[in-house]
Design a protein around this motif. Structure first.
Motif, PDB file in Angstrom:
ATOM      1  N   SER A  44     -25.089 -25.440   1.173  1.00 33.42           N
ATOM      2  CA  SER A  44     -25.497 -24.750  -0.055  1.00 33.42           C
ATOM      3  C   SER A  44     -26.244 -25.706  -0.987  1.00 33.42           C
ATOM      4  O   SER A  44     -26.180 -26.926  -0.845  1.00 33.42           O
ATOM      5  N   PHE A  57     -27.244 -22.849 -11.284  1.00 31.26           N
ATOM      6  CA  PHE A  57     -26.648 -22.334 -10.048  1.00 31.26           C
ATOM      7  C   PHE A  57     -27.311 -21.066  -9.523  1.00 31.26           C
ATOM      8  O   PHE A  57     -26.671 -20.275  -8.832  1.00 31.26           O
ATOM      9  N   ASP A  61     -25.742 -18.641  -6.710  1.00 29.58           N
ATOM     10  CA  ASP A  61     -25.410 -17.270  -7.109  1.00 29.58           C
ATOM     11  C   ASP A  61     -25.998 -16.245  -6.138  1.00 29.58           C
ATOM     12  O   ASP A  61     -25.401 -15.185  -5.903  1.00 29.58           O
ATOM     13  N   ILE A  64     -23.512 -16.142  -3.339  1.00 27.51           N
ATOM     14  CA  ILE A  64     -22.292 -15.461  -3.789  1.00 27.51           C
ATOM     15  C   ILE A  64     -22.510 -13.945  -3.853  1.00 27.51           C
ATOM     16  O   ILE A  64     -21.665 -13.152  -3.401  1.00 27.51           O
ATOM     17  N   GLU A  65     -23.653 -13.539  -4.387  1.00 28.82           N
ATOM     18  CA  GLU A  65     -23.957 -12.102  -4.487  1.00 28.82           C
ATOM     19  C   GLU A  65     -24.046 -11.465  -3.106  1.00 28.82           C
ATOM     20  O   GLU A  65     -23.574 -10.338  -2.901  1.00 28.82           O
ATOM     21  N   ARG A  68     -20.445 -11.098  -1.705  1.00 30.00           N
ATOM     22  CA  ARG A  68     -19.718 -10.017  -2.388  1.00 30.00           C
ATOM     23  C   ARG A  68     -20.287  -8.643  -2.041  1.00 30.00           C
ATOM     24  O   ARG A  68     -19.539  -7.698  -1.790  1.00 30.00           O
ATOM     25  N   TYR A  92     -18.734 -25.114  -6.594  1.00 29.32           N
ATOM     26  CA  TYR A  92     -19.021 -23.951  -7.429  1.00 29.32           C
ATOM     27  C   TYR A  92     -18.757 -22.665  -6.658  1.00 29.32           C
ATOM     28  O   TYR A  92     -18.095 -21.740  -7.170  1.00 29.32           O
ATOM     29  N   ILE A  93     -19.222 -22.598  -5.416  1.00 25.53           N
ATOM     30  CA  ILE A  93     -18.991 -21.406  -4.596  1.00 25.53           C
ATOM     31  C   ILE A  93     -17.510 -21.273  -4.274  1.00 25.53           C
ATOM     32  O   ILE A  93     -16.947 -20.173  -4.297  1.00 25.53           O
ATOM     33  N   GLN A  94     -16.851 -22.387  -3.974  1.00 27.16           N
ATOM     34  CA  GLN A  94     -15.418 -22.362  -3.674  1.00 27.16           C
ATOM     35  C   GLN A  94     -14.617 -21.821  -4.854  1.00 27.16           C
ATOM     36  O   GLN A  94     -13.673 -21.033  -4.684  1.00 27.16           O
ATOM     37  N   GLU A  95     -15.005 -22.211  -6.060  1.00 22.19           N
ATOM     38  CA  GLU A  95     -14.305 -21.731  -7.265  1.00 22.19           C
ATOM     39  C   GLU A  95     -14.422 -20.217  -7.400  1.00 22.19           C
ATOM     40  O   GLU A  95     -13.471 -19.544  -7.836  1.00 22.19           O
ATOM     41  N   LYS A  96     -15.578 -19.674  -6.982  1.00 27.65           N
ATOM     42  CA  LYS A  96     -15.801 -18.236  -7.115  1.00 27.65           C
ATOM     43  C   LYS A  96     -15.195 -17.430  -5.964  1.00 27.65           C
ATOM     44  O   LYS A  96     -14.717 -16.309  -6.170  1.00 27.65           O
ATOM     45  N   LEU A  97     -15.209 -18.000  -4.740  1.00 23.38           N
ATOM     46  CA  LEU A  97     -14.896 -17.207  -3.549  1.00 23.38           C
ATOM     47  C   LEU A  97     -13.815 -17.801  -2.651  1.00 23.38           C
ATOM     48  O   LEU A  97     -13.412 -17.159  -1.687  1.00 23.38           O
TER      49      LEU A  97
END
Length: 297
Positions: A44, A57, A61, A64-65, A68, A92-97
């Protein structure tokens, strides 16, 4: 590893979605297990305006989008190596997903080398503990029901790993598209002979296996591409096709590397990526800084 014995189901064909980052010519991937909603993210990108000292980011993002929107479950964030030309967005991605961040076990060699270059203090751990998994050569893991394995492919850097997920092979900077050849081997810890042997190792995989590049620069003005096959690389790679000897390759690579400038983002990239994509710790005033070593690289 035997050329005919692989710890994956060669009939498994994961769904691979590519995300091209134009400022760094990097391709990131979402790799979906065809038998479940599980996926992995490979290499990433975190955006940086280096002149302004600003992190953002937008590239992450997009990934991530996609995950999701397709109802996917992220299990792995794979780094093929410590990149010198872009910053990783894995934390950053790990924190979100969620998901685990993995890299090759020789990250410790890279951390030790560049910990000295950037004069990092004793608080900077050089044991790879910033990552969730340190892969050894031949290590296996799963994405959903899909079997995967890691191949140690040093030469560009000591920690380079090629990841094989079903019939999809993520080579990092070990190879470029056939008309792009191969990546440089003159970074600290790099070795052109090792790179040649790593390439031959990758090219023992079945001819039909799909190879996915980490970078493409559109040689001779062609459109950007990132997918090829083992067979195409063996037949047409301008630096490492079948019939080119190690001696010939090392001579070419050494002469070519001597003409190359350092990547524009090498200084911020290595400081961040050797920390698994995290910025250096804040100082006593709560500010974050990146160092610029002079005459060290």
């Amino acid at each position: 590893m035997s050329a005919h014995c692989y710890p994956v189901d060669v009939a498994t064909k994961p769904d691979v979605t590519a995300f091209f980052d134009e400022p760094t010519n990097t391709i990131s991937y979402v790799v979906k297990d065809p038998a479940s909603n599980a996926c992995a993210v490979v290499d990433s990108v975190m955006d940086i305006d280096y002149a302004a000292g600003r992190i953002s980011f937008a590239s992450a993002d997009r990934i991530i989008e996609h995950i999701r929107a397709n109802g996917l479950e992220l299990e792995w964030l794979i780094e093929t190596h410590v990149h010198a030309d872009h910053l990783s967005a894995a934390p950053y991605i790990q924190e979100k997903l969620g998901g685990k961040i993995g890299i090759g076990e020789n990250i410790t060699v890279v951390q030790d080398t560049f910990g000295k270059v950037f004069n990092e203090g004793t608080e900077f751990q050089r044991d790879g503990s910033q990552f969730d998994r340190l892969f050894k050569d031949g290590d296996t893991y799963t994405v959903g029901k899909m079997s995967c394995f890691a191949m140690h492919t040093p030469g560009h850097t000591p920690a380079c790993m090629t990841h094989v997920m079903g019939d999809a092979v993520f080579v990092g900077d070990t190879l470029f598209m056939p008309d792009g050849g191969t990546a440089r081997a003159d970074f600290p810890g790099g070795d052109a002979g090792e790179l040649y042997r790593s390439i031959r190792k990758v090219l023992t995989l079945p001819d039909s296996f799909r190879l996915f590049m980490c970078h493409d620069y559109g040689p001779n003005g062609r459109e950007i591409r990132w997918e090829t096959t083992v067979a195409e690389e063996r037949q047409h790679n301008i630096h490492a096709r079948d019939g080119i000897t190690e001696e010939e390759f090392v001579k070419m690579r050494t002469e070519r590397d001597a003409t190359l400038d350092m990547p524009k983002l090498i200084i911020p990239s290595i400081q961040v990526n050797m920390r698994a994509g995290r910025l250096p710790p804040k100082d006593d005033q709560g500010k974050t800084f990146l160092k610029v070593p002079v005459n060290e690289l």
